[in-house]
Design a protein around this motif. Structure first.
Motif, PDB file in Angstrom:
ATOM      1  N   VAL A  19       0.836  -1.207   0.000  1.00  0.00           N
ATOM      2  CA  VAL A  19       0.000   0.000   0.000  1.00  0.00           C
ATOM      3  C   VAL A  19       0.872   1.258   0.000  1.00  0.00           C
ATOM      4  O   VAL A  19       0.580   2.231  -0.705  1.00  0.00           O
ATOM      5  N   THR A  20       1.952   1.239   0.773  1.00  0.00           N
ATOM      6  CA  THR A  20       2.852   2.384   0.802  1.00  0.00           C
ATOM      7  C   THR A  20       3.460   2.625  -0.578  1.00  0.00           C
ATOM      8  O   THR A  20       3.564   3.774  -1.034  1.00  0.00           O
ATOM      9  N   LEU A  23       0.816   4.179  -2.841  1.00  0.00           N
ATOM     10  CA  LEU A  23       0.611   5.595  -2.532  1.00  0.00           C
ATOM     11  C   LEU A  23       1.776   6.444  -3.053  1.00  0.00           C
ATOM     12  O   LEU A  23       1.576   7.578  -3.505  1.00  0.00           O
ATOM     13  N   TYR A  24       2.989   5.889  -3.000  1.00  0.00           N
ATOM     14  CA  TYR A  24       4.138   6.642  -3.502  1.00  0.00           C
ATOM     15  C   TYR A  24       4.064   6.806  -5.013  1.00  0.00           C
ATOM     16  O   TYR A  24       4.385   7.874  -5.549  1.00  0.00           O
ATOM     17  N   ALA A  31       1.296   6.929  -6.674  1.00  0.00           N
ATOM     18  CA  ALA A  31       0.249   7.928  -6.872  1.00  0.00           C
ATOM     19  C   ALA A  31       0.805   9.336  -6.661  1.00  0.00           C
ATOM     20  O   ALA A  31       0.462  10.277  -7.395  1.00  0.00           O
ATOM     21  N   SER A  56      -0.296   2.527  -9.548  1.00  0.00           N
ATOM     22  CA  SER A  56      -0.716   2.673  -8.161  1.00  0.00           C
ATOM     23  C   SER A  56      -2.029   1.930  -7.920  1.00  0.00           C
ATOM     24  O   SER A  56      -2.177   1.186  -6.940  1.00  0.00           O
ATOM     25  N   LEU A  69      -2.754  -1.409  -5.509  1.00  0.00           N
ATOM     26  CA  LEU A  69      -3.765  -1.412  -4.450  1.00  0.00           C
ATOM     27  C   LEU A  69      -4.742  -2.563  -4.613  1.00  0.00           C
ATOM     28  O   LEU A  69      -5.130  -3.204  -3.633  1.00  0.00           O
TER      29      LEU A  69
END
Length: 207
Positions: A77-78, A81-82, A84, A199, A203
């Motif tokens: 998930v990290t 998000l990065y 994104a 991204s 996810l």
């Protein structure tokens, strides 16, 4: 490891590492938008992340991640998000900023590349699930660490060659891409969409 197993490892590594993913696409996008130097720096950054994975795996710390699905999901998930964040930053950036290849800019390219690899679930799975298949069954801790170290180094060398190939190929395509005088926002949109798509995919696969 016998000759046959060695060739099997090399062939499988070429296929798995060479398949399009966050690492390869990051390198390609940097080469497309910023040129060969940025692509080469990206390749070196990705393999710097691989060095970290080699150290973690050799020390046996990767087993902690493998034993904790929640931790692996958090890493995934990290990373999503990065990616994104990179997409949004690209979308908001001016074309001149994307094309800049000053030392400071290349430093950011390197930093982003290391993080993209470290937060890449494909890279994590490679070291957690793939490499152990080529170790000797029943090997003691010392032998296992040595084998994982050698396999990791082999992966790094193969990965670097493939990464540089992506960088050079994307730069050849990107020369025309970067020289276009119109549609700069459209080019930014394409790059940002790829980041955001990666991204979203990360996810989806995390859950």
């Amino acid at each position: 490891m016998g000759i046959g197993q060695l060739f099997g490892f090399a062939g499988a590594t070429v296929v798995l590492v060479g398949m399009p993913g966050p690492n390869n696409l990051y390198i390609s996008l940097r080469s497309l938008t910023q040129g060969r130097r940025a692509g080469v720096v990206s390749a070196l950054a990705i393999e710097t992340g691989t060095l970290v994975y080699i150290a973690v795996t050799t020390l046996g710390l990767a087993a902690l991640v493998k034993a904790s699905p929640a931790l692996f999901t958090a890493i995934t998930v990290t990373g999503a998000l990065y990616l994104a964040f990179l997409g949004v930053k690209t979308l908001r950036a001016k074309t001149s900023e994307l094309n800049a290849v000053a030392a400071a800019s290349l430093g950011r390219v390197f930093r982003d590349g290391v993080l993209v690899n470290l937060l890449n679930p494909k890279a994590a799975l490679f070291f957690l699930a793939f490499l152990p298949q080529f170790t000797t069954r029943g090997a003691g801790p010392d032998q296992l660490r040595t084998e994982m170290l050698l396999l990791g180094i082999g992966t790094l060398l193969i990965g670097l060659l493939l990464d540089l190939s992506y960088a050079m190929g994307a730069d050849a395509v990107g020369r025309r891409f970067r020289s276009a005088r119109t549609g700069s926002r459209g080019r930014n949109l394409v790059v940002a969409t790829i980041y955001l798509g990666l991204s979203a995919f990360a996810l989806v696969t995390a859950f």
